[in-house]
Design an enzyme around this catalytic site. Structure first.
Site, PDB file in Angstrom:
ATOM      1  N   CYS A   2       0.855  -1.192   0.000  1.00 14.49           N
ATOM      2  CA  CYS A   2       0.000   0.000   0.000  1.00 14.49           C
ATOM      3  C   CYS A   2       0.893   1.246   0.000  1.00 14.49           C
ATOM      4  O   CYS A   2       1.900   1.291   0.695  1.00 14.49           O
ATOM      5  CB  CYS A   2      -0.937   0.095   1.199  1.00 14.49           C
ATOM      6  SG  CYS A   2      -2.051  -1.294   1.356  1.00 14.49           S
ATOM      7  N   ARG A  27       3.447  -0.046  -5.065  1.00 12.45           N
ATOM      8  CA  ARG A  27       3.269  -0.676  -3.755  1.00 12.45           C
ATOM      9  C   ARG A  27       1.934  -1.408  -3.644  1.00 12.45           C
ATOM     10  O   ARG A  27       1.700  -2.122  -2.672  1.00 12.45           O
ATOM     11  CB  ARG A  27       3.356   0.375  -2.656  1.00 12.45           C
ATOM     12  CG  ARG A  27       4.691   1.091  -2.608  1.00 12.45           C
ATOM     13  CD  ARG A  27       4.688   2.101  -1.493  1.00 12.45           C
ATOM     14  NE  ARG A  27       4.667   1.430  -0.215  1.00 12.45           N
ATOM     15  CZ  ARG A  27       5.742   1.191   0.545  1.00 12.45           C
ATOM     16  NH1 ARG A  27       6.920   1.588   0.134  1.00 12.45           N
ATOM     17  NH2 ARG A  27       5.636   0.577   1.688  1.00 12.45           N
ATOM     18  N   TRP A  74      -3.054  -2.495  -1.674  1.00 10.95           N
ATOM     19  CA  TRP A  74      -2.838  -3.912  -1.972  1.00 10.95           C
ATOM     20  C   TRP A  74      -3.682  -4.644  -0.933  1.00 10.95           C
ATOM     21  O   TRP A  74      -3.398  -4.594   0.256  1.00 10.95           O
ATOM     22  CB  TRP A  74      -1.371  -4.276  -1.833  1.00 10.95           C
ATOM     23  CG  TRP A  74      -1.050  -5.647  -2.335  1.00 10.95           C
ATOM     24  CD1 TRP A  74      -0.775  -5.999  -3.620  1.00 10.95           C
ATOM     25  CD2 TRP A  74      -0.966  -6.852  -1.567  1.00 10.95           C
ATOM     26  NE1 TRP A  74      -0.526  -7.348  -3.701  1.00 10.95           N
ATOM     27  CE2 TRP A  74      -0.646  -7.897  -2.454  1.00 10.95           C
ATOM     28  CE3 TRP A  74      -1.145  -7.153  -0.209  1.00 10.95           C
ATOM     29  CZ2 TRP A  74      -0.487  -9.216  -2.043  1.00 10.95           C
ATOM     30  CZ3 TRP A  74      -0.988  -8.468   0.202  1.00 10.95           C
ATOM     31  CH2 TRP A  74      -0.657  -9.482  -0.709  1.00 10.95           C
ATOM     32  N   ASN A  98      -1.473   1.401   6.205  1.00 17.94           N
ATOM     33  CA  ASN A  98      -0.692   0.357   5.540  1.00 17.94           C
ATOM     34  C   ASN A  98      -0.259  -0.607   6.641  1.00 17.94           C
ATOM     35  O   ASN A  98       0.283  -0.180   7.654  1.00 17.94           O
ATOM     36  CB  ASN A  98       0.531   0.997   4.860  1.00 17.94           C
ATOM     37  CG  ASN A  98       1.524  -0.025   4.371  1.00 17.94           C
ATOM     38  OD1 ASN A  98       1.183  -1.185   4.149  1.00 17.94           O
ATOM     39  ND2 ASN A  98       2.763   0.395   4.198  1.00 17.94           N
ATOM     40  N   GLY A  99      -0.517  -1.903   6.458  1.00 18.46           N
ATOM     41  CA  GLY A  99      -0.138  -2.873   7.483  1.00 18.46           C
ATOM     42  C   GLY A  99      -1.302  -3.800   7.802  1.00 18.46           C
ATOM     43  O   GLY A  99      -2.282  -3.847   7.046  1.00 18.46           O
ATOM     44  N   GLU A 477      15.901 -17.799 -10.363  1.00 16.00           N
ATOM     45  CA  GLU A 477      15.556 -16.388 -10.506  1.00 16.00           C
ATOM     46  C   GLU A 477      14.945 -16.123 -11.891  1.00 16.00           C
ATOM     47  O   GLU A 477      13.942 -15.415 -12.013  1.00 16.00           O
ATOM     48  CB  GLU A 477      16.807 -15.524 -10.279  1.00 16.00           C
ATOM     49  CG  GLU A 477      16.657 -14.052 -10.566  1.00 16.00           C
ATOM     50  CD  GLU A 477      15.518 -13.377  -9.812  1.00 16.00           C
ATOM     51  OE1 GLU A 477      14.980 -13.964  -8.866  1.00 16.00           O
ATOM     52  OE2 GLU A 477      15.153 -12.260 -10.216  1.00 16.00           O
ATOM     53  N   LYS A 481      11.216 -14.621 -12.604  1.00 11.86           N
ATOM     54  CA  LYS A 481      11.026 -13.433 -13.426  1.00 11.86           C
ATOM     55  C   LYS A 481       9.990 -13.710 -14.506  1.00 11.86           C
ATOM     56  O   LYS A 481       9.075 -12.938 -14.730  1.00 11.86           O
ATOM     57  CB  LYS A 481      12.366 -13.069 -14.073  1.00 11.86           C
ATOM     58  CG  LYS A 481      12.681 -11.648 -14.211  1.00 11.86           C
ATOM     59  CD  LYS A 481      13.207 -10.956 -12.983  1.00 11.86           C
ATOM     60  CE  LYS A 481      12.399 -11.165 -11.731  1.00 11.86           C
ATOM     61  NZ  LYS A 481      12.988 -10.676 -10.526  1.00 11.86           N
ATOM     62  N   GLU A 484       6.344 -14.175 -13.024  1.00 11.21           N
ATOM     63  CA  GLU A 484       5.674 -13.004 -12.442  1.00 11.21           C
ATOM     64  C   GLU A 484       5.293 -11.961 -13.477  1.00 11.21           C
ATOM     65  O   GLU A 484       4.267 -11.303 -13.326  1.00 11.21           O
ATOM     66  CB  GLU A 484       6.467 -12.379 -11.294  1.00 11.21           C
ATOM     67  CG  GLU A 484       7.700 -11.608 -11.674  1.00 11.21           C
ATOM     68  CD  GLU A 484       8.433 -11.008 -10.479  1.00 11.21           C
ATOM     69  OE1 GLU A 484       7.778 -10.492  -9.571  1.00 11.21           O
ATOM     70  OE2 GLU A 484       9.673 -11.043 -10.473  1.00 11.21           O
ATOM     71  N   HIS A 500      13.924 -37.896 -11.916  1.00 11.23           N
ATOM     72  CA  HIS A 500      13.288 -38.423 -10.705  1.00 11.23           C
ATOM     73  C   HIS A 500      11.816 -38.034 -10.632  1.00 11.23           C
ATOM     74  O   HIS A 500      11.215 -38.082  -9.568  1.00 11.23           O
ATOM     75  CB  HIS A 500      14.047 -37.940  -9.464  1.00 11.23           C
ATOM     76  CG  HIS A 500      15.470 -38.419  -9.443  1.00 11.23           C
ATOM     77  ND1 HIS A 500      15.796 -39.745  -9.250  1.00 11.23           N
ATOM     78  CD2 HIS A 500      16.634 -37.769  -9.650  1.00 11.23           C
ATOM     79  CE1 HIS A 500      17.115 -39.880  -9.315  1.00 11.23           C
ATOM     80  NE2 HIS A 500      17.643 -38.697  -9.565  1.00 11.23           N
ATOM     81  N   LYS A 600       5.350  -4.123  -4.837  1.00  8.65           N
ATOM     82  CA  LYS A 600       6.807  -4.034  -4.767  1.00  8.65           C
ATOM     83  C   LYS A 600       7.340  -4.248  -3.358  1.00  8.65           C
ATOM     84  O   LYS A 600       8.385  -4.841  -3.170  1.00  8.65           O
ATOM     85  CB  LYS A 600       7.228  -2.650  -5.276  1.00  8.65           C
ATOM     86  CG  LYS A 600       8.722  -2.426  -5.320  1.00  8.65           C
ATOM     87  CD  LYS A 600       9.343  -3.163  -6.467  1.00  8.65           C
ATOM     88  CE  LYS A 600      10.831  -3.023  -6.550  1.00  8.65           C
ATOM     89  NZ  LYS A 600      11.424  -4.058  -7.416  1.00  8.65           N
TER      90      LYS A 600
HETATM   91  O1  M6R Z   1      12.361  -5.846  -1.069  1.00  7.09           O
HETATM   92  P1  M6R Z   1      12.838  -7.265  -0.997  1.00  7.09           P
HETATM   93  O2  M6R Z   1      14.078  -7.493  -1.786  1.00  7.09           O
HETATM   94  O3  M6R Z   1      12.986  -7.754   0.419  1.00  7.09           O
HETATM   95  O4  M6R Z   1      11.687  -8.108  -1.651  1.00  7.09           O
HETATM   96  C1  M6R Z   1      11.712  -9.509  -1.640  1.00  7.09           C
HETATM   97  C2  M6R Z   1      10.808 -10.070  -2.693  1.00  7.09           C
HETATM   98  O5  M6R Z   1       9.486  -9.701  -2.440  1.00  7.09           O
HETATM   99  C3  M6R Z   1      11.199  -9.579  -4.081  1.00  7.09           C
HETATM  100  O6  M6R Z   1      12.527  -9.893  -4.354  1.00  7.09           O
HETATM  101  C4  M6R Z   1      10.302 -10.200  -5.159  1.00  7.09           C
HETATM  102  O7  M6R Z   1      10.469 -11.577  -5.204  1.00  7.09           O
HETATM  103  C5  M6R Z   1      10.662  -9.556  -6.489  1.00  7.09           C
HETATM  104  N1  M6R Z   1       9.896  -8.353  -6.663  1.00  7.09           N
HETATM  105  C6  M6R Z   1      10.450 -10.431  -7.642  1.00  7.09           C
HETATM  106  O8  M6R Z   1      10.903  -9.837  -8.802  1.00  7.09           O
END
Ligand code: M6R
Length: 605
Positions: A2, A27, A74, A98-99, A477, A481, A484, A500, A600
């Site tokens: 948020c 956010r 969010w 937010n929270g 990774e 990517k 998402e 396996h 984010k």
């Molecule tokens: O802000 P952070 O690096 O702690 O965030 C951790 C994950 O939420 C973040 O790396 C997320 O997996 C990425 N946005 C994916 O691209």
């Protein structure tokens, strides 16, 4: 999660808030809203959808005022609908949050709110509790409310009879505040403040900030005035826009050579890794018996690369633990365990809580964080900032590669502190690290070729990614990517594990991306690739430029990676995988920077 904004001053608050909410939209983007406090009362406009929908609503209703709060949501408590959008109002109180308030049910019961609430949110309950305690003194009402709350919160509150004033208080979830020149502003992060000023402060936990058109006051919960610790944004502010790219993700991918340079150069002295600026003593690196990396998502994937590097080069055991699982597995950390917390935002609550736990167990700690002054940076003993600048796209790219750059530096410093490497070995390693930016520039010059190659998976329903060792770590990774931003189901597999079970899923309809960069694993990796090819899979192979491939085999899609020493091949390979994900999302016409359901900054557990 948020985005929150508040402004009071001489300018039209509506315009300032809408512009700021656009900057904060990464956010959360389920719904958005603003409230304006003026002589005629409090006016709230909110709707499901994006900030642009709120902008349209505002264009229709033409709200006016010089003091207001705004929110981009969010969803946590309560579905995505207009009623659950913030701001929330109860009696004379208007508030954004937010929270997560964990005890909102008990509060609903205790203050007999059932039947009086208009939304399903925990946030409206807080507004009702503030209203309950409000008898003309905002500080007292906030103080008494805060003492009743369990959970995390960043709250911005307006009282109908306190014109021109915005009150803010927080626990864990961030709030920063600043003076704009003609007023005062608060926000959940500096992104919204940078257009006005580079001077800001983080509202300390359990303190009440009061923003007025002519300044900001800060009080602790006992009502004593507190000193404001001003900080300076040290981003290159010009980095904040899209810089001519259609999406932040592309811009941030393209920035990698530059930001990696900026991350490593200040930490190299006389050709050696140097953390004197961070005041990290060598003893912390030489004295630990094991290392525990805590992080989430992309940051955790960076940690996996760090594990491979440190175990191979230093010979000590490294655990990489998903921060969200850390507490549930009876973690064994102690004074001999160096804890490394990695986080771009520095606000991920799972990582923050795990770090706090480890510190209570006596573990020395270093955090690798991108956002200056963030909670994780403040909660750890030492902090190394990645100089990636603002990362706005939800999908992390430049934060990941700068985290890797720091992990290479740490590995080298650890080897030095332990007297493990000869001068020659250290010098070779550092020279190779300094080649990374120019190597990435070469990869980025081939982005059109990568775009073409990405076409091979554009229409796939499932994609598998296979590799071993470090190649497997970077594919984890690469796969995150891809899923998402493109919504293609993708899985990274250690290629030796395929047989396996998972190989049952391989058909001519499941494209496979294979990464082969580690000399010692090459022949085994190529055998695993042949296994999937013989089940009909089309393989996109990423391999070093100098490797010879058997001409007799069916290599329909090969990308040649610029050659580096094996431990560094992670860098060029990762950038290729980032670009593949980006182009697939782009060609599908998706909102690359704001993939569905994501945000984010993840400040809920
Ligand atoms: O802000 P952070 O690096 O702690 O965030 C951790 C994950 O939420 C973040 O790396 C997320 O997996 C990425 N946005 C994916 O691209």
């Amino acid at each position: 999660m948020c985005g929150i904004i508040g402004y009071t001053g001489k300018s039209h608050a509506e315009k300032i808030m809408l512009d700021a909410l656009e900057l904060l939209e990464y956010r959360g983007y389920d719904s958005a809203g603003i409230a304006l406090l003026h002589q005629g009362g409090t006016e709230i406009l909110k709707c499901t959808g994006r900030v642009k929908d709120l902008r349209n609503l505002c264009a229709l209703k033409k709200p006016e005022g010089f003091c207001g709060i705004g929110h981009t949501r969010w969803a946590t408590h309560g579905g995505v609908c207009d009623a659950n959008a913030h701001p929330h109002r109860f009696g004379r109180i208007t508030l954004i949050h937010n929270g997560i308030i964990e005890n909102y049910r008990e509060l609903t019961e205790k203050y007999a709110l059932e039947g009086h609430l208009r939304s399903e949110t925990d946030s409206e309950v807080v507004a009702a509790v503030v209203e309950h305690f409000y008898a003309g003194d905002p500080y007292s009402a906030i103080r008494r409310t805060v003492l009743k709350l369990k959970g995390t919160f960043a709250l911005a509150i307006m009282f109908d009879d306190q014109p021109g004033k915005i009150y803010a208080v927080r626990n864990v979830s961030p709030i920063v505040a600043a003076l704009t020149g003609d007023g005062a502003i608060l926000s959940s992060d500096v992104a919204a403040i940078v257009p006005f000023t580079t001077d800001y402060f983080v509202v300390p936990e359990f303190h009440v900030a009061c923003l007025k058109p002519d300044g900001i006051e800060l009080y602790d919960l006992s009502g004593d005035q507190a000193k404001i610790d001003w900080l300076k944004v040290d981003w290159d502010v010009s980095r904040s826009g899209k810089g001519g790219y259609p999406f932040y993700m592309e811009k941030e991918i393209m920035e990698q050579p530059e930001v990696i340079r900026e991350t490593i150069q200040p930490r190299i002295r006389d050709g050696r890794p140097d953390f004197s600026q961070e005041q990290i003593p060598d003893e912390i690196l030489s004295g630990c018996r094991r290392i525990c990396v805590i992080a989430c998502g992309t940051a955790m994937h960076a940690g996996l690369v760090g594990k491979s590097l440190i175990q191979a080069m230093i010979g000590i055991h490294v655990d990489v633990v998903m921060a969200s699982e850390f507490m549930y597995n009876d973690p064994v950390v102690d004074k001999n365990t160096l804890v490394i917390a990695i986080s771009q935002s520095g606000e991920t609550i799972d990582t923050l809580e795990a770090l706090k736990f480890a510190r209570k167990c006596g573990s020395p700690s270093i955090s690798i964080v991108n956002v200056k002054g963030a909670s994780i940076a403040r909660a750890s003993e030492y902090v190394i900032y990645t100089n990636a600048g603002p990362e706005i796209a939800v999908a992390s790219t430049k934060a990941y590669t700068t985290q890797l750059a720091v992990l290479y530096l740490l590995t080298a410093r650890m080897a030095m502190a332990r007297g493990l490497w000869s001068d020659e070995k250290l010098s070779d390693f550092m020279k190779e690290l300094q080649r990374v930016p120019e190597v990435l520039e070469r990869v980025l010059e081939t982005k059109e070729e990568i775009h073409r190659l990405s076409g091979t998976i554009l229409n796939a329903r499932d994609v598998f990614m296979i590799g071993r060792g470090l190649d497997y770590s970077i594919l984890l990774e690469g796969s995150l990517k891809l899923k998402e931003v493109s919504y293609i189901h993708s899985e990274a597999h250690a290629s030796g594990e395929l047989k396996h079970g998972t190989i049952a899923l391989i058909t001519e309809d499941t494209p496979v991306i294979a990464v082969v960069t580690q000399e010692k694993l090459k022949s085994k990796e190529l055998s695993n690739i042949r296994e999937v090819q013989s089940r009909g899979a089309r393989v996109l192979l990423l391999i070093k430029e100098n490797e010879t491939l058997d001409e007799g085999e069916k290599w329909s899609c090969v990308y040649r990676l610029p050659k580096m020493e094996d431990p560094f091949m992670v860098m060029p390979a990762s950038v290729v995988l980032q670009l593949i994900a980006y182009y697939v999302s782009l060609d599908k016409g998706l909102d690359v920077d704001k993939p569905r359901n994501l945000a984010k900054v993840v400040t809920v557990e």
